[in-house]
Write a protein that holds these residues in place. Structure first.
Motif, PDB file in Angstrom:
ATOM      1  N   UNK A 126      46.372  -9.061   2.926  1.00 30.36           N
ATOM      2  CA  UNK A 126      47.219  -8.791   1.991  1.00 30.36           C
ATOM      3  C   UNK A 126      48.404 -10.352   1.699  1.00 30.36           C
ATOM      4  N   UNK A 127      49.020 -10.318   0.629  1.00 30.31           N
ATOM      5  CA  UNK A 127      49.967 -11.317   0.319  1.00 30.31           C
ATOM      6  C   UNK A 127      51.501 -10.786   0.268  1.00 30.31           C
ATOM      7  N   UNK A 128      52.405 -11.123   1.311  1.00 29.38           N
ATOM      8  CA  UNK A 128      53.604 -10.614   1.433  1.00 29.38           C
ATOM      9  C   UNK A 128      54.476 -11.633   1.970  1.00 29.38           C
ATOM     10  N   UNK A 129      55.681 -11.682   1.165  1.00 32.64           N
ATOM     11  CA  UNK A 129      56.663 -12.634   1.479  1.00 32.64           C
ATOM     12  C   UNK A 129      56.309 -13.966   1.708  1.00 32.64           C
ATOM     13  N   UNK A 130      55.395 -14.304   0.688  1.00 35.11           N
ATOM     14  CA  UNK A 130      55.217 -15.850   0.471  1.00 35.11           C
ATOM     15  C   UNK A 130      53.896 -16.273   1.494  1.00 35.11           C
ATOM     16  N   UNK A 131      53.474 -15.309   2.632  1.00 31.15           N
ATOM     17  CA  UNK A 131      52.339 -15.436   3.312  1.00 31.15           C
ATOM     18  C   UNK A 131      51.460 -14.438   3.360  1.00 31.15           C
ATOM     19  N   UNK A 132      50.153 -14.825   3.659  1.00 28.47           N
ATOM     20  CA  UNK A 132      49.020 -13.822   3.880  1.00 28.47           C
ATOM     21  C   UNK A 132      49.165 -13.087   5.432  1.00 28.47           C
ATOM     22  N   UNK A 133      48.927 -11.873   5.420  1.00 29.06           N
ATOM     23  CA  UNK A 133      48.791 -11.417   6.445  1.00 29.06           C
ATOM     24  C   UNK A 133      47.539 -10.481   6.988  1.00 29.06           C
ATOM     25  N   UNK A 134      46.723 -11.239   7.910  1.00 31.83           N
ATOM     26  CA  UNK A 134      45.672 -10.762   8.227  1.00 31.83           C
ATOM     27  C   UNK A 134      45.803  -9.575   9.212  1.00 31.83           C
ATOM     28  N   UNK A 135      45.033  -8.299   8.747  1.00 33.48           N
ATOM     29  CA  UNK A 135      45.024  -7.152   9.207  1.00 33.48           C
ATOM     30  C   UNK A 135      43.794  -6.776  10.071  1.00 33.48           C
ATOM     31  N   UNK A 136      44.191  -5.657  10.910  1.00 34.09           N
ATOM     32  CA  UNK A 136      43.067  -5.253  11.587  1.00 34.09           C
ATOM     33  C   UNK A 136      42.793  -3.702  11.398  1.00 34.09           C
ATOM     34  N   UNK A 137      41.474  -3.178  11.549  1.00 35.40           N
ATOM     35  CA  UNK A 137      40.957  -1.815  11.244  1.00 35.40           C
ATOM     36  C   UNK A 137      41.958  -1.020  12.221  1.00 35.40           C
ATOM     37  N   UNK A 138      41.406  -1.101  13.617  1.00 36.49           N
ATOM     38  CA  UNK A 138      42.242   0.097  14.408  1.00 36.49           C
ATOM     39  C   UNK A 138      43.683  -0.208  14.555  1.00 36.49           C
ATOM     40  N   UNK A 139      44.352  -0.586  13.718  1.00 37.26           N
ATOM     41  CA  UNK A 139      45.792  -0.757  13.907  1.00 37.26           C
ATOM     42  C   UNK A 139      45.919  -1.923  15.029  1.00 37.26           C
ATOM     43  N   UNK A 140      46.506  -3.008  14.577  1.00 40.15           N
ATOM     44  CA  UNK A 140      46.555  -4.155  15.473  1.00 40.15           C
ATOM     45  C   UNK A 140      47.913  -4.762  14.931  1.00 40.15           C
ATOM     46  N   UNK A 141      47.966  -6.108  15.706  1.00 39.90           N
ATOM     47  CA  UNK A 141      49.181  -6.999  15.332  1.00 39.90           C
ATOM     48  C   UNK A 141      49.008  -7.571  14.073  1.00 39.90           C
ATOM     49  N   UNK A 142      49.643  -7.730  13.295  1.00 42.58           N
ATOM     50  CA  UNK A 142      49.352  -8.383  12.070  1.00 42.58           C
ATOM     51  C   UNK A 142      49.634  -9.885  12.357  1.00 42.58           C
ATOM     52  N   UNK A 143      48.958 -10.813  11.524  1.00 45.65           N
ATOM     53  CA  UNK A 143      49.080 -12.348  11.813  1.00 45.65           C
ATOM     54  C   UNK A 143      49.514 -13.055  10.699  1.00 45.65           C
ATOM     55  N   UNK A 144      50.502 -13.688  10.540  1.00 53.00           N
ATOM     56  CA  UNK A 144      50.822 -14.445   9.421  1.00 53.00           C
ATOM     57  C   UNK A 144      50.174 -15.576   9.487  1.00 53.00           C
ATOM     58  N   UNK A 145      49.536 -15.857   8.059  1.00 52.11           N
ATOM     59  CA  UNK A 145      48.748 -17.004   8.035  1.00 52.11           C
ATOM     60  C   UNK A 145      49.337 -17.852   6.674  1.00 52.11           C
ATOM     61  N   UNK A 146      49.373 -18.969   6.586  1.00 55.74           N
ATOM     62  CA  UNK A 146      49.836 -19.859   5.386  1.00 55.74           C
ATOM     63  C   UNK A 146      49.057 -19.749   4.277  1.00 55.74           C
ATOM     64  N   UNK A 147      49.233 -19.350   3.208  1.00 57.33           N
ATOM     65  CA  UNK A 147      48.787 -19.031   1.882  1.00 57.33           C
ATOM     66  C   UNK A 147      48.186 -20.510   1.349  1.00 57.33           C
ATOM     67  N   UNK A 148      48.700 -21.565   1.662  1.00 62.12           N
ATOM     68  CA  UNK A 148      48.455 -22.951   1.079  1.00 62.12           C
ATOM     69  C   UNK A 148      47.263 -23.490   2.077  1.00 62.12           C
ATOM     70  N   UNK A 149      47.159 -23.340   3.392  1.00 61.58           N
ATOM     71  CA  UNK A 149      46.588 -24.035   4.164  1.00 61.58           C
ATOM     72  C   UNK A 149      45.471 -23.311   5.318  1.00 61.58           C
ATOM     73  N   UNK A 150      45.828 -21.935   5.179  1.00 64.85           N
ATOM     74  CA  UNK A 150      44.961 -21.008   6.084  1.00 64.85           C
ATOM     75  C   UNK A 150      45.256 -21.383   7.604  1.00 64.85           C
TER      76      UNK A 150
END
Length: 466
Positions: A126-150
């Motif tokens: 998802x795209x939130x607060x200027x970054x991508x958030x990579x999310x996991x099925x069984x409830x995990x730690x969200x990972x912030x990813x740069x939306x320009x560079x990945x």
């Protein structure tokens, strides 16, 4: 003495070869070849997440075990560029598959915590607060990813205030910029929900009591309400030993808990037993009898397949992954407590998307994938639904070409726009197809050639203007 080499348990795993085989190289490519013309109004990035093992699995491997990999295509002024990058989760950086158990393995104690499945952040983005958030099925730690560079920025804990984890299908309200999320426990009769502001501050968090442990997959969000799912499916260690990882409890009703986004007790609505993987959208409607909270979603139906012995020990996994569902609408009256269930169509479709800028508000259309007639999870086309009438229009990919969950980008001031999806063919060639949703049956207005194969995967998002 037997000199024969041991049989590789993954030689019959369909989700490690062909269309699903992982790619190991992280690629960056500018000025991609374009067939047709990319609409000039498309300015932003299309991103898709999915499982991609960073090393060859040594034991039994579930498709969901693969490390998260993001594929991104950026559009600006009629041109396109591509990148793919591994999501640098804690579990990947500390040993990945060699250090953490997978779905078919027993839970283990690692780093002072009990690990049921390795946390791969491979499911949604998802795209939130200027970054991508990579999310996991069984409830995990969200990972912030740069939306320009990945490139991975950090494990996101919202300034140290996140009390637990976040499940994959949390929602972003584009109007307020808020992230509305849920979490659940595999063995406790509890669920949690919370809100993060547009600037990354945790503003709400609460615990919800349930009749027993549950294994929900998605949630609904409207302008004022959160919709939590109490579905009759639970996590089961005994099911894992039979390669299933979950079991259904068919004598319990489906319940939806509707509660104010800012906190409060949920109002529970009971419906016939079912399971739901993915919500289409949710919104509010005013009626003479009070406010109705409306949720559209894809309700699971039998897939019609039998376990296939060609997959050996993976036959049960292949059967469970052969998702089939039909679109339904549930209406829940907050004043009267009445709930109604309506079927939108009896055709099978899944992985639904709407205009992400209108998530939580009423949308006229939704867009779903069409399944190929195969037990393996592959998408041979896309379908556009009118959520008011149930009318539909379809687009099929050429024979031997299979798509991903798309994203929809609206024309300014209109209900129609453009549908964007990755495609991969049986020869290993990948492209991005851009469709004009005013004519779903027409050929793509543009096809963008990609420098490497994009394995079939899970969910995607659109980030405008990046």
């Amino acid at each position: 003495m037997n000199d024969m080499a041991p049989i590789n348990p993954n030689s019959k795993n369909p989700y490690l070869k062909g269309l699903y085989a992982p790619v190991m190289e992280e690629v960056s490519a500018d000025k991609l070849e374009i067939i047709g013309e990319i609409p000039r109004e498309l300015h932003g990035g299309y991103f898709r997440n999915g499982p991609n093992p960073s090393s060859s699995p040594k034991g039994m491997h579930h498709w969901f075990d693969g490390d998260g990999m993001l594929h991104g295509v950026w559009f600006e002024n009629g041109s396109a560029r591509y990148k793919n990058r591994f999501v640098q989760t804690h579990d990947l950086k500390t040993g990945g598959a060699d250090a953490m158990p997978g779905i078919f393995e027993r839970s283990a104690d690692r780093d002072g915590r009990t690990v049921h499945y390795r946390d791969t952040a491979n499911t949604d983005v998802v795209y939130h607060n200027g970054n991508l958030l990579a999310l996991w099925y069984i409830s995990g730690q969200p990972v912030a990813v740069d939306a320009h560079t990945l490139e991975t920025i950090r494990i996101e804990n919202f300034n140290g205030k996140l009390p637990r984890n976040i499940s994959a299908h949390s929602k972003v309200d584009a109007t307020t910029g808020e992230l509305v999320f849920f979490d659940y426990a595999l063995y406790e009769p509890k669920m949690w929900t919370g809100t993060v502001s547009a600037t990354g501050a945790l503003t709400h968090f609460q615990e919800i009591e349930l009749p027993g442990p549950r294994l929900p997959h998605d949630m609904g969000m409207t302008e004022n309400y959160t919709i939590l799912h109490d579905l009759p499916v639970i996590f089961s260690e005994s099911a894992i030993r039979n390669r299933l990882w979950q079991i259904h409890v068919a004598d319990q009703p489906t319940r939806f808990g509707v509660l104010p986004r800012k906190g409060g007790a949920p109002k529970w609505f009971e419906f016939p037993t079912c399971y739901i993987y993915h919500v289409i959208n949710a919104w509010e409607e005013e009626t003479p009898n009070g406010t109705e909270v409306v949720m559209a979603a894809c309700k699971m139906v039998p897939n019609g397949f039998s376990p296939d012995p060609q997959y050996g020990a993976y036959s049960a996994m292949a059967d469970v992954l052969a998702l089939r569902a039909q679109p339904f609408i549930w209406r829940m009256n907050m004043a009267t407590g009445e709930g109604r269930e309506e079927q939108l169509d009896d055709a099978v479709s899944e992985f639904p998307v709407v205009d992400s800028l209108k998530t939580g508000r009423k949308t006229k259309h939704s867009y779903h994938v069409v399944f190929d007639d195969c037990i393996e999870q592959r998408f041979s086309g896309l379908v556009k639904y009118n959520l008011e009438t149930g009318a539909s229009e379809r687009h099929y990919f050429p024979k031997g070409v299979f798509g991903s969950e798309p994203v929809f980008v609206a024309r300014e001031g209109g209900d129609d726009g453009f549908l964007i999806t990755f495609t991969t063919d049986l020869a290993g060639q990948s492209e991005v197809h851009i469709l004009d949703t005013e004519d779903m049956s027409a050929a793509p207005v543009a096809r963008v050639k990609l420098p490497q194969r994009v394995p079939l995967g899970f969910h995607g998002t659109w980030a405008p203007g990046v």
